[in-house]
Design a protein around this motif. Structure first.
Motif, PDB file in Angstrom:
ATOM      1  N   GLY A  95      -6.485 -12.041  -0.331  1.00  0.00           N
ATOM      2  CA  GLY A  95      -5.413 -11.107  -0.010  1.00  0.00           C
ATOM      3  C   GLY A  95      -4.057 -11.728  -0.257  1.00  0.00           C
ATOM      4  O   GLY A  95      -3.942 -12.857  -0.750  1.00  0.00           O
ATOM      5  N   VAL A 144      -2.288  -0.999  -4.228  1.00  0.00           N
ATOM      6  CA  VAL A 144      -0.868  -1.218  -3.949  1.00  0.00           C
ATOM      7  C   VAL A 144      -0.030  -0.642  -5.082  1.00  0.00           C
ATOM      8  O   VAL A 144      -0.535  -0.381  -6.176  1.00  0.00           O
ATOM      9  CB  VAL A 144      -0.545  -2.715  -3.757  1.00  0.00           C
ATOM     10  CG1 VAL A 144      -1.239  -3.276  -2.538  1.00  0.00           C
ATOM     11  CG2 VAL A 144      -0.937  -3.507  -5.001  1.00  0.00           C
ATOM     12  N   THR A 167      -7.039  -3.912  -1.694  1.00  0.00           N
ATOM     13  CA  THR A 167      -6.235  -2.786  -1.232  1.00  0.00           C
ATOM     14  C   THR A 167      -5.381  -2.243  -2.377  1.00  0.00           C
ATOM     15  O   THR A 167      -4.657  -3.006  -3.023  1.00  0.00           O
ATOM     16  CB  THR A 167      -5.309  -3.217  -0.076  1.00  0.00           C
ATOM     17  OG1 THR A 167      -6.089  -3.760   0.983  1.00  0.00           O
ATOM     18  CG2 THR A 167      -4.506  -2.031   0.439  1.00  0.00           C
ATOM     19  N   PRO A 178       0.838  -1.205   0.000  1.00  0.00           N
ATOM     20  CA  PRO A 178       0.000   0.000   0.000  1.00  0.00           C
ATOM     21  C   PRO A 178       0.872   1.253   0.000  1.00  0.00           C
ATOM     22  O   PRO A 178       1.972   1.269   0.585  1.00  0.00           O
ATOM     23  CB  PRO A 178      -0.799  -0.134   1.301  1.00  0.00           C
ATOM     24  CG  PRO A 178      -0.816  -1.607   1.586  1.00  0.00           C
ATOM     25  CD  PRO A 178       0.503  -2.122   1.104  1.00  0.00           C
ATOM     26  N   VAL A 214      -1.775  -7.972   3.109  1.00  0.00           N
ATOM     27  CA  VAL A 214      -2.463  -6.943   2.332  1.00  0.00           C
ATOM     28  C   VAL A 214      -3.828  -7.504   1.928  1.00  0.00           C
ATOM     29  O   VAL A 214      -3.899  -8.418   1.090  1.00  0.00           O
ATOM     30  CB  VAL A 214      -1.655  -6.549   1.085  1.00  0.00           C
ATOM     31  CG1 VAL A 214      -2.399  -5.482   0.296  1.00  0.00           C
ATOM     32  CG2 VAL A 214      -0.266  -6.060   1.473  1.00  0.00           C
ATOM     33  N   PRO A 215      -4.914  -7.014   2.544  1.00  0.00           N
ATOM     34  CA  PRO A 215      -6.247  -7.542   2.213  1.00  0.00           C
ATOM     35  C   PRO A 215      -6.593  -7.362   0.741  1.00  0.00           C
ATOM     36  O   PRO A 215      -6.096  -6.445   0.063  1.00  0.00           O
ATOM     37  CB  PRO A 215      -7.181  -6.718   3.106  1.00  0.00           C
ATOM     38  CG  PRO A 215      -6.318  -6.235   4.234  1.00  0.00           C
ATOM     39  CD  PRO A 215      -4.967  -6.009   3.620  1.00  0.00           C
TER      40      PRO A 215
END
Length: 243
Positions: free
Chosen positions: A85, A113, A111, A53, A107-108
Motif C-alpha cells: 500500500g 485511486v 485500492t 480513492p 491507501v491499501p
C-alpha cells in the motif's frame, strides 16, 4: 546489513575503546532516507498531486510526499510499516500548530485511486531510497557519543548502511529513527500533549523549497500500536525551525 562483529573488529583495530563501540551500537537505529538524487530504488514521490480513492474527502493540508510501502525492505527501519500500500503525508507549514498541522492517509494495495488536484502543488519528484542509520545527534534528543563521528565511518567501511552528508538535499524524507530538529523533541512533546501512548517517529521531511520555514523540518508521530493496527487518525504533526 553490517555484522556487528565485523564492525567491532574494525573499530578495535582503530584503537576505539570497546565501551565506546558498545554504547554507540546501543543507540543506533535502522532507518531509511529518500531523496530525488541517488541510485537507490524508487520508493515514493514528493510534490505534485496525490493519488487518492475517488470517494475520499479532500485533505485539509498541502500534500508533501507519498511512500510505496512495498518498496521499503522488511526490517530496514525500527518501526512497523505496512508491508504494502501507500502512505500519503500532508502538512501545513505556513501556520503550523503542534499536533494538528497535518495528517497521514493510508491507501491499501489494490485500492482504485485517481489524481486529486490540489492548489499550490509543489514540484513533483521521484524519491529514491537509501538504507541508513539514525543516531541521537540533534536538538533535545542529542546524546554525546564518544568517538561518534569516527564510528560512523567505521560502520560505513565495514559495509553498514549509513548516509553521511554535510548539507541536506533539495528534498529529504526519513522513515523511522530519531527525530532531527532544533528546539524540542517532538516525540516527548506528543506524549506531554496527547498522552503517553508509545509515540514514535513515523516520518520526517525537509525541503529547501519551503520558503516559509527557516531550515524547517516536519515530523509525523504515531503511537506504535496504531501503526501496527494501520490506524492513522491519532497522528500528531509538528513543524520545527531555527529560532
Amino acid at each position: 546489513m553490517n555484522e556487528p562483529t565485523t564492525f567491532r573488529a574494525k573499530a578495535l583495530d582503530r584503537d576505539i575503546p570497546s565501551a565506546d563501540v558498545q554504547r554507540w551500537l546501543s543507540f543506533a537505529r535502522p532507518c531509511v532516507t529518500l531523496a530525488p538524487e541517488g541510485d537507490g530504488p524508487a520508493a515514493g514521490e514528493a510534490g505534485g498531486h496525490p493519488m487518492l480513492p475517488a470517494g475520499a474527502p479532500d485533505p485539509a493540508f498541502a500534500f508533501a510526499f507519498s511512500i510505496d510501502c512495498a518498496a521499503v525492505p522488511p526490517q530496514a527501519t525500527d518501526i512497523p510499516l505496512p508491508e504494502d500500500g501507500r502512505l500519503l503525508f500532508f502538512a501545513d507549514t505556513f501556520e503550523p500548530e503542534f499536533g494538528s498541522c497535518g495528517e497521514v492517509r493510508y491507501v491499501p494495495a489494490g485500492t482504485p485511486v485517481e489524481e486529486r488536484e490540489l492548489e499550490d502543488a509543489d514540484p513533483r519528484s521521484v524519491l529514491h531510497l537509501s538504507l541508513d542509520l539514525s543516531l541521537p545527534e540533534h536538538g533535545d534528543v542529542k546524546v554525546e557519543l564518544a568517538n561518534g563521528e569516527e564510528l560512523k565511518r567505521v560502520w560505513q567501511d565495514a559495509g553498514g548502511p549509513i548516509v553521511i552528508k554535510e548539507i541536506p538535499g533539495e528534498v529529504e524524507v526519513k522513515l523511522g529513527g530519531y527525530p532531527e530538529g532544533w528546539n524540542y523533541d517532538p516525540v516527548e512533546v506528543a506524549a506531554q500533549t496527547a498522552g503517553d501512548m508509545g509515540w514514535i517517529l513515523l516520518a520526517e521531511w525537509s525541503a529547501d523549497y519551503l520558503e516559509d520555514l527557516d531550515l524547517g523540518v516536519v515530523h509525523w508521530l504515531i503511537p506504535r500500536e496504531d501503526l501496527i493496527a494501520r490506524r492513522f487518525d491519532r497522528v500528531q504533526v509538528s513543524v520545527d525551525m531555527v529560532g
